[in-house]
Write an enzyme that holds these catalytic residues in place. Structure first.
Site, PDB file in Angstrom:
ATOM      1  N   LEU A 232      42.043  39.160  42.142  1.00 55.11           N
ATOM      2  CA  LEU A 232      40.674  39.670  41.543  1.00 55.11           C
ATOM      3  C   LEU A 232      39.870  38.706  40.972  1.00 55.11           C
ATOM      4  O   LEU A 232      39.981  38.217  39.669  1.00 55.11           O
ATOM      5  CB  LEU A 232      41.019  40.857  40.415  1.00 55.11           C
ATOM      6  CG  LEU A 232      41.831  41.999  40.831  1.00 55.11           C
ATOM      7  CD1 LEU A 232      41.644  43.133  39.900  1.00 55.11           C
ATOM      8  CD2 LEU A 232      41.414  42.431  42.090  1.00 55.11           C
ATOM      9  N   ASP A 233      38.876  37.974  41.759  1.00 52.54           N
ATOM     10  CA  ASP A 233      38.292  36.845  41.381  1.00 52.54           C
ATOM     11  C   ASP A 233      37.238  37.038  40.042  1.00 52.54           C
ATOM     12  O   ASP A 233      36.443  38.018  40.283  1.00 52.54           O
ATOM     13  CB  ASP A 233      37.476  36.561  42.510  1.00 52.54           C
ATOM     14  CG  ASP A 233      36.568  35.039  42.082  1.00 52.54           C
ATOM     15  OD1 ASP A 233      37.013  34.101  41.973  1.00 52.54           O
ATOM     16  OD2 ASP A 233      35.475  35.375  42.202  1.00 52.54           O
ATOM     17  N   ALA A 234      37.355  36.484  39.183  1.00 46.75           N
ATOM     18  CA  ALA A 234      36.416  36.115  37.910  1.00 46.75           C
ATOM     19  C   ALA A 234      36.162  37.559  37.496  1.00 46.75           C
ATOM     20  O   ALA A 234      35.158  37.979  36.797  1.00 46.75           O
ATOM     21  CB  ALA A 234      34.854  35.790  38.364  1.00 46.75           C
TER      22      ALA A 234
END
Length: 576
Positions: A232-234
């Site tokens: 889960l990016d950023a």
């Protein structure tokens, strides 16, 4: 009928969307994911990993061959060189994109044609556990959704978060120095969209539940294409509220719980990893109560370990390790020293003094590194990350500069990482010993390009076959250490860990298998001087037979000592 899944989902949704019909919303989400309301939950506290798990982090096009799609070339390299070494491959965003080397996604459901196609992705997923990015916080300003936002039509009309320039946004925490709000001309006038990272990466609006439903559909597609691990990016920036820091808000944590609930009911062996490059205490909150991330990045490890090896002093690394809580069963850490991004400095907050941070930055600068900045609430620019290839980051020391211990120091860093509690992850350019790519920085104008080189497969194979090349020495020694690690029950990601106290120049810790049938004492000389360690200080059990897994050395006299060369490591075990 027992609608346990639906009941649980509704209760979570009500935290995020208290004014909406969450019963109806839950039905939409379950339908989108192909789940029934009474779907059985997965086993609680299940470890979907063991000591054999090793992650490779790579771009789809890090390895290339003329006339061949990079995903095909990557698969060939993995099969030929790493099939017995890594179990999981994290392919960084392989979707059509407009900037940031993939993290400004234009279409979540397509594969970048220049990289290959879904069949190429699925082929890799058939041979390795596949990790993919869910770039969930923002989307490209050149995407169809954003075009529709400007046209004021669906889907997309209300998918992006808007801000008001008159709002007090001074408390917002960001990793960049660019303006937070970007003015955009739409069919019904000027609007200001929220851009945490860049004006080409427009933040999505999860206050609109349609966005959550869209991502449920994206997740299901990825699962059906073979993705089993979701990065889960950023994700820390997901929920925004003017007047707050707009990071780590409760709605963000609840949305992660919702995504996990949906994903693990669809595929019980799936894993969520949160990418939250923040101070250590904040990072740990993403475990929740073993109901948010299965795995969190150990973001403090890279700067602390690099600092340890260039100063020859492990006090801060040891203090941090002693403060780290053992992960609950069903959760663990992802240990890494290098990635496609830089060495984050925010994770050192509270761990290194400002003077120590600056000394580290100065040293990395002398080794060819660059520094990226973020803007604080009071308008100051603070170092956010150091951009440097790990091989060059370890080319010398603070006191003496570059020296002849670079290779040994580099191997020592990875020997530490391999033995720590958690799952080890190797960035491809660390596994290959790639150096600073200053030419790429000049060509792209982006500092992060310094560690995003691309190898031609023929050149790479020739280099790895040359025993005099440092690339070959790095690659083959790391493969050897990985092979040893993968056979040790005491290196299970959730095996017991205790810190040893062996002075400032020797970093040590003890691992014990969950069945208590193996102990490994992991001892590392992190200095450029020979170190003598009394075996009585390690407390080896006299009735056991002890051997170093790395060198094969046996311990016959427990009243004696062992001598460690500069940057030498030993893994002393009672089982081989």
């Amino acid at each position: 009928m027992n609608h346990q899944l639906k009941t649980k989902l509704v209760s979570m949704l009500e935290v995020v969307y208290p004014s909406l019909d969450c019963d109806f919303l839950s039905d939409q989400l379950l339908s989108t994911m192909g789940l029934s309301p009474d779907q059985a939950p997965p086993p609680a506290h299940q470890n979907n990993w063991d000591e054999s798990d090793i992650v490779l982090i790579t771009y789809a096009d890090s390895v290339q061959k003329d006339g061949q799609k990079p995903l095909v070339t990557l698969h060939q390299f993995l099969e030929d060189c790493l099939s017995e070494t890594v179990s999981c491959v994290h392919i960084l965003p392989f979707f059509p994109f407009s900037s940031d080397d993939g993290f400004a996604v234009m279409d979540y459901l397509a594969v970048n044609e220049s990289h290959g196609n879904w069949e190429d992705v699925e082929a890799i997923a058939s041979d390795f556990k596949l990790m993919a990015d869910l770039v969930i916080n923002h989307m490209s300003s050149r995407s169809r959704w954003f075009d529709n936002f400007k046209k004021r039509v669906d889907p997309g009309k209300d998918y992006f978060f808007e801000g008001n320039p008159r709002d007090d946004l001074s408390a917002v925490v960001r990793p960049r120095t660019s303006p937070l709000l970007t003015a955009v001309q739409t069919e019904d006038g000027e609007r200001h969209v929220w851009c945490t990272f860049s004006e080409d990466q427009v933040d999505l609006n999860f206050a609109n539940p349609k966005v959550l439903i869209e991502f449920a559909g994206i997740i299901r597609e990825y699962l059906e294409r073979g993705v089993i691990i979701f990065r889960l990016d950023a994700v820390a920036f997901l929920w925004k509220e003017p007047g707050t820091p707009s990071i780590h808000l409760q709605q963000t944590h609840e949305l992660i719980k919702i995504l996990r609930l949906l994903i693990e009911h669809h595929s019980p062996d799936a894993v969520i990893i949160t990418e939250t490059n923040v101070p250590n205490r904040e990072n740990l909150t993403y475990f929740g109560n073993a109901n948010e991330a299965h795995v969190i990045y150990n973001f403090s490890l890279p700067p602390l370990l690099i600092n340890t090896l260039v100063t020859g002093d492990c006090r801060h690394l040891k203090t941090w390790l002693m403060s780290m809580p053992p992960a609950q069963m069903g959760t663990t850490y992802l240990n890494f020293i290098a990635s496609h991004d830089g060495v984050g400095m925010r994770p050192t907050d509270g761990l290194l003094s400002e003077d120590e941070k600056q000394r580290l930055i100065n040293t990395m600068d002398s080794f060819g590194g660059k520094v990226s900045y973020r803007r604080t609430a009071d308008g100051r620019d603070q170092p956010y990350e150091i951009n440097i290839a790990l091989y060059d980051a370890l080319k010398g020391t603070v006191e003496s500069g570059a020296d002849h211990w670079q290779l040994q120091r580099f191997i020592c860093a990875h020997t530490v990482m391999l033995a720590l509690e958690g799952i080890p992850a190797f960035y491809i350019h660390s596994l290959l010993g790639t150096e600073n790519d200053l030419e790429r920085v000049e060509n792209t104008g982006r500092l992060r390009s310094i560690n995003r080189s691309q190898w031609q497969i023929d050149t790479l194979e020739e280099t790895l076959d040359n025993p005099l090349s440092h690339h070959s020495k790095v690659f083959h020694e790391l493969k050897r250490l990985i092979a040893i690690r993968r056979k040790q029950p005491a290196f299970h990601p959730n095996a017991t860990q205790f810190t040893l106290h062996l002075g400032l120049q020797v970093f040590g810790f003890w691992r014990q298998s969950m069945r208590r049938d193996q102990s490994v004492f992991c001892i590392h000389n992190i200095s450029n001087e020979v170190q003598q360690i009394a075996l009585s200080d390690i407390n080896l059990i006299g009735t056991e037979h002890w051997v170093d897994l790395i060198s094969g050395m046996t311990i016959d006299d427990l009243s004696g000592s062992i001598t460690l060369k500069p940057y030498q490591s030993v893994w002393l075990t009672n089982r081989n």
